[in-house]
Design a protein around this motif. Structure first.
Motif, PDB file in Angstrom:
ATOM      1  N   GLY A 246      17.192 113.235  50.755  1.00 20.19           N
ATOM      2  CA  GLY A 246      18.121 113.399  51.878  1.00 20.19           C
ATOM      3  C   GLY A 246      19.026 114.605  51.714  1.00 20.19           C
ATOM      4  O   GLY A 246      19.330 115.311  52.680  1.00 20.19           O
TER       5      GLY A 246
ATOM      6  N   ILE B  71      23.456 110.195  50.328  1.00 18.68           N
ATOM      7  CA  ILE B  71      23.763 111.095  51.443  1.00 18.68           C
ATOM      8  C   ILE B  71      25.142 110.777  52.023  1.00 18.68           C
ATOM      9  O   ILE B  71      25.577 111.391  52.982  1.00 18.68           O
ATOM     10  CB  ILE B  71      22.690 111.038  52.554  1.00 18.68           C
ATOM     11  CG1 ILE B  71      22.540 109.606  53.095  1.00 18.68           C
ATOM     12  CG2 ILE B  71      21.365 111.549  52.051  1.00 18.68           C
ATOM     13  CD1 ILE B  71      21.612 109.509  54.302  1.00 18.68           C
TER      14      ILE B  71
ATOM     15  N   LYS C 297      18.270 117.293  50.098  1.00 15.92           N
ATOM     16  CA  LYS C 297      17.440 118.468  50.303  1.00 15.92           C
ATOM     17  C   LYS C 297      17.353 118.801  51.799  1.00 15.92           C
ATOM     18  O   LYS C 297      17.419 119.966  52.191  1.00 15.92           O
ATOM     19  CB  LYS C 297      16.051 118.189  49.742  1.00 15.92           C
ATOM     20  CG  LYS C 297      15.258 119.428  49.408  1.00 15.92           C
ATOM     21  CD  LYS C 297      14.004 119.045  48.646  1.00 15.92           C
ATOM     22  CE  LYS C 297      12.983 120.146  48.731  1.00 15.92           C
ATOM     23  NZ  LYS C 297      11.676 119.689  48.246  1.00 15.92           N
ATOM     24  N   GLN C 298      17.222 117.755  52.627  1.00 15.88           N
ATOM     25  CA  GLN C 298      17.150 117.974  54.074  1.00 15.88           C
ATOM     26  C   GLN C 298      18.446 118.584  54.590  1.00 15.88           C
ATOM     27  O   GLN C 298      18.467 119.250  55.611  1.00 15.88           O
ATOM     28  CB  GLN C 298      16.884 116.664  54.816  1.00 15.88           C
ATOM     29  CG  GLN C 298      15.705 115.867  54.320  1.00 15.88           C
ATOM     30  CD  GLN C 298      14.442 116.688  54.198  1.00 15.88           C
ATOM     31  OE1 GLN C 298      14.132 117.505  55.076  1.00 15.88           O
ATOM     32  NE2 GLN C 298      13.705 116.503  53.118  1.00 15.88           N
ATOM     33  N   ARG C 299      19.550 118.309  53.871  1.00 15.88           N
ATOM     34  CA  ARG C 299      20.850 118.817  54.308  1.00 15.88           C
ATOM     35  C   ARG C 299      21.150 120.184  53.695  1.00 15.88           C
ATOM     36  O   ARG C 299      22.286 120.656  53.761  1.00 15.88           O
ATOM     37  CB  ARG C 299      21.933 117.809  53.943  1.00 15.88           C
ATOM     38  CG  ARG C 299      21.899 116.582  54.838  1.00 15.88           C
ATOM     39  CD  ARG C 299      22.608 115.399  54.226  1.00 15.88           C
ATOM     40  NE  ARG C 299      22.638 114.254  55.142  1.00 15.88           N
ATOM     41  CZ  ARG C 299      21.590 113.483  55.425  1.00 15.88           C
ATOM     42  NH1 ARG C 299      20.424 113.726  54.852  1.00 15.88           N
ATOM     43  NH2 ARG C 299      21.685 112.479  56.277  1.00 15.88           N
TER      44      ARG C 299
END
Lengths: 262, 275, 354
Positions: C100, C151, C102-104
């Motif tokens: 999560g 997250i 990494k997605q941010r």
């Protein structure tokens, strides 16, 4: 549930299926054409070319051979494959793990190499009659199908049912025929029919094991194509597609066609 | 009777069938290649020193590789869509993929003969719309062989990959989305890595299948586009050079088995948990 | 940063089937609310709507003052723990937890720091480089929890997170979940079919049926004062006897049941909801006593079973078969006549269903 698919992918999928089915439509069309050469779309419609199949003895004869061979080879492979599949599923811990792979060997070894080797060793080497060599070859190449498809059925079979039968006084062999077999019927039928069509369509084994007087339909088709280019081949192809449809219907009714995606 | 004995007894006929009629004849073929009076490896030396034979080998590799790449690309995109279709449409599409798969290789190759021939459908169509003035020679080229091979293997690829993609639980993509992954990121970071082992299995099937094919190169490639399969047949049944044919056979087996072993190892390595 | 969750007048359909009917729900900041009900009651649908995997036909979903209703799932910023855990099998524990972040687009250094801290907090420090396949069920559960918590979501959601664990682990993990949720002060929505789990972990519980919330309250209120027959049955009021208030008797109401049997219900302990009502009790709410001793509902005793702290009897009364408990010291024979004496704290009166 909403999942959006990119329109480009949809277009691509439609094109793929046109690509997959188009050529088969072409064959059907040209089989109906009232011309002496292959053409599409058909010019005039006739069933003449279907009638013509039965005028050519090479086709009728090899059709018979192919059918007998497919039935014989598949039956032989079933008789040998079912006990093996049963042993693999029932006695998983008693048998070495690699044994399962042994029955996949006929897929791993290129068929054309197997065909050549059978011709060299059996037909030429020990002088086995060519029909017998063909039969053995076909039984071999369909063995992976019979073992795997029947095996898939057996893997979802609850063997405690068989044990229940034995505990109720049913001898083991009888228990196999009266309890196990009826419960894996779908797998056996599907395995048989998939093996049958594989054998019926085989080229790479048969091409080496045909000779004077003995040939199979696909090999005869290949030979015919090199000399003639009339719609008879197309009409034979349509007949073979009919067999495919029948095979699909049987598989759908037994294991379901989605089984083939597993 | 112990279970172990019973198990072996039941498996024995099948083991014998494979051993006697596959193991021994193939080993005999291998043995033939080492029996040359000029030395045990002379046949291989001859093979690898012959320009013609190496051309055939490379051509076969090239055709198989291109076929594999195209089939994987088409197969993956199509399977992706098929797997996402609602039940009824999905079964129809699966039927549409199974039908060509179960239709014989001769019939399927023959279709391309009709389409790509000098008086074939494609030429007639192109002539009629005025795109070309003379019919094109499309048959007996590497292109025609590849088109027919792709045609042969795309259904297999679609079916394999539909299975693979459906095996990836919806929860996985949901989880990725809940953690903030856009659909594209979820595809790249979750779906694709999880599909790789299946993708490799499919690719290996296509590569070995096209590498060892016979009927398609025979019909659409002819003498000019000789491939290992047709070459083996020609050596064995036309020139009756069985030692040469055996050498070709041995090379085919080695290439096939190496591909299978290396790629299945790669599949395990790329995704240690899904295999 | 935690936020409240507000669902307003949500309707949802699968095809033509309505699965949620005009559902409204407010979860305050830092509060843990459970949705409790059997399968098909709409609890998982509600969770999936909030997560963004489904779209409501109408209604709105708000997190704080942010409207989520039409936002794609990946932009909602909600930590979700799946029933199947949904760990990515191809990623290590560390990469699963870091997914999560990494997605941010959080820097690798920062990511590593936060992931390591979180892995330590859930007690998986040793296992950070393993793949999920090499973890036990409890360990996978912790990874799923860490992945959702790292997250730092304003809302945490749990979809039957403990149903794949064995009984002992289940109790440990729900304490753990509650501890982490309270330590972070995160708002949480918890879906389960297990009553004990819901009651032990939640600030409030919504009992659902047929796409509607039947009652939403604290576990204590639900347990002792169910609002309707469905909830009463759900929380263990096994006996429901139809009664009708027929007269006043001093500081009690005289109620009559089938067969003309009458009992007096003290006004100090019972509030009559309507003229006709249901008298609901748990088995321990009816004390079995020998016929001679007192007044109560006359009954014929049937089968007797031993349940540890008491004997339980199948009792035939004029109002039907009921289950009632009798003291351990004085077992009564089946077939004998007895009276069932209501124990007010284990009984409640409910309006009859219309």
């Amino acid at each position: 549930m909403k999942t959006r698919i990119h329109p480009v992918l949809i277009v691509l999928t439609v094109l793929t299926f046109l690509f997959l089915l188009g050529p088969l439509v072409v064959i059907i069309g040209s089989a109906l054409s009232d011309t002496t050469y292959l053409t599409f779309p058909p010019q005039g419609l006739t069933l003449h070319w279907f009638a013509n199949i039965f005028e050519i003895s090479a086709f009728t004869r090899t059709m018979g051979t192919s059918f007998m061979l497919a039935v014989g080879g598949t039956t032989l492979s079933m008789l040998i494959g079912i006990p093996a599949a049963y042993a693999l599923a029932r006695y998983r811990i008693e048998l070495p793990a690699f044994l399962g792979n042994v029955f996949v060997l006929p897929i791993l070894i290129p068929e054309i190499v197997l065909g050549f080797s059978l011709m060299k060793s059996l037909a030429s080497g020990i002088g086995l009659p060519i029909t017998l060599a063909l039969l053995v070859g076909h039984a071999l190449i369909v063995l992976p199908y019979t073992v795997r498809v029947v095996g898939a059925s057996l893997n979802s079979f609850d063997f405690s049912i068989e044990e229940a039968a034995v505990s109720l006084g049913c001898p083991r062999i009888k228990a196999f025929f009266t309890v196990v077999l009826p419960n894996i019927r779908a797998g056996i039928i599907a395995g048989f029919i998939l093996a049958f069509i594989t054998s019926l369509n085989d080229v790479s084994i048969s091409i080496f094991l045909t000779g004077p007087g003995v040939s199979t339909l696909p090999i005869q088709l290949l030979a015919h194509m090199e000399q003639f280019f009339d719609p008879t081949i197309a009409s034979v192809s349509v007949l073979l597609m009919g067999v495919t449809v029948a095979v699909m219907a049987v598989v759908e009714r037994t294991l379901g066609l989605t089984f083939l995606t597993k | 009777m112990s279970n172990r004995l019973r198990a072996w007894l039941l498996a024995t006929p099948a083991i014998l069938l494979v051993f006697i009629f596959l193991g021994l004849p193939v080993l005999a073929t291998f043995a033939t290649t080492f029996g040359d009076p000029k030395g045990p490896f002379s046949t291989y030396a001859a093979f690898f020193n012959s320009r013609f034979r190496m051309t055939v080998l490379w051509r076969t590799m090239e055709v198989a590789l291109i076929t594999t790449i195209i089939s994987v690309a088409i197969g993956f995109c199509t399977a992706w869509v098929v797997a996402r279709m609602p039940g009824r449409i999905k079964s129809l599409l699966i039927i549409a993929a199974v039908f060509p798969l179960l239709t014989g290789v001769v019939v399927r190759s023959f279709a391309w003969l009709v389409i790509l021939g000098k008086n074939g459908i494609l030429n007639n169509f192109l002539l009629s719309i005025g795109a070309i003035a003379e019919p094109l020679s499309m048959l007996y080229t590497q292109g025609s062989v590849i088109v027919a091979m792709v045609y042969l293997f795309v259904p297999l690829m679609i079916l394999t990959l539909v299975g693979v993609l459906e095996g990836i639980p919806q929860d996985m993509t949901d989880a990725a989305a809940s953690l903030g992954a856009t659909p594209a990121a979820a595809f790249r970071q979750v779906v694709l890595p999880m599909a790789v082992p299946g993708l490799i299995v499919g690719a290996v099937l296509v590569f070995t299948g096209s590498f060892t094919s016979y009927a398609t190169p025979q019909l659409l490639g002819g003498e000019r586009q000789m491939m290992m399969g047709t070459f083996l047949y020609q050596r064995a049944m036309v020139t009756f050079d069985w030692v040469g044919a055996s050498t070709i056979a041995a090379v085919m087996v080695v290439v096939t088995l190496t591909t299978v072993l290396v790629m299945s190892k790669a599949a395990r390595k790329l995704n240690p948990m899904a295999g | 940063m935690t936020q409240s969750l507000t669902l307003e007048n949500i309707n949802a359909h699968y095809g033509t089937t309505q699965v949620l009917e005009n559902l409204s729900l407010h979860i305050a900041e830092g509060e843990l609310v459970s949705l409790l009900g059997s399968s098909g009651c709409g609890k998982t649908t509600t969770l999936r709507l909030v997560a963004g995997f489904l779209e409501p036909t109408s209604g709105s979903i708000k997190l704080g003052d942010r409207d989520l209703t039409r936002l794609p799932a990946h932009s909602r910023d909600i930590g979700l723990v799946f029933q199947t855990y949904a760990l990515f099998p191809h990623l290590t524990v560390r990469d699963n937890v870091g997914f999560g972040l990494k997605q941010r687009n959080i820097s690798a250094a920062e990511r590593k720091k936060r992931v390591d801290t979180m892995i330590e907090r859930v007690g998986l420090g040793e296992l950070a480089d393993r793949h999920p396949a090499n973890l036990s069920g409890g360990q996978r559960q912790r990874v799923a929890l860490a992945r959702a918590l790292v997250i730092d979501p304003p809302l945490l959601m749990f979809d039957e997170p403990l149903s794949n664990l064995d009984a002992k682990l289940r109790v440990d993990m729900r304490v753990e979940i509650r501890r982490l949720q309270q330590a972070n002060g995160t708002t949480a929505l918890y879906v389960t079919h297990d009553q004990e789990e819901a009651f032990s972990i939640s600030d409030r519980v919504a009992i659902m049926k047929g796409g509607k919330i039947m009652q939403l309250d604290t576990p204590e209120v639900l347990y002792s004062q169910p609002a309707n027959a469905f909830v009463a049955d759900f929380v263990g009021f096994d006996n429901m006897i139809e009664m009708e208030a027929v007269a006043e008797a001093g500081d009690a109401v005289r109620a009559q049941m089938a067969g003309g049997v009458q009992i007096d219900l003290p006004k100090s302990q019972f509030t009559i909801p309507s003229k006709k009502f249901l008298f609901a009790t748990r088995p321990e709410g009816l004390l079995v006593e020998p016929e001679s001793t007192g007044s109560g509902i006359p009954a014929q005793l049937g089968m007797r079973t031993y349940i540890g702290r008491a004997y339980q009897y199948h009792c035939e009364t004029a109002g039907g078969i009921v289950m009632a408990n009798g003291p351990q010291a004085t077992p009564l024979e089946s077939g004998s006549a007895a009276v069932l004496v209501p124990q007010p704290e284990q009984c409640c009166l409910l309006p009859t269903e219309s």
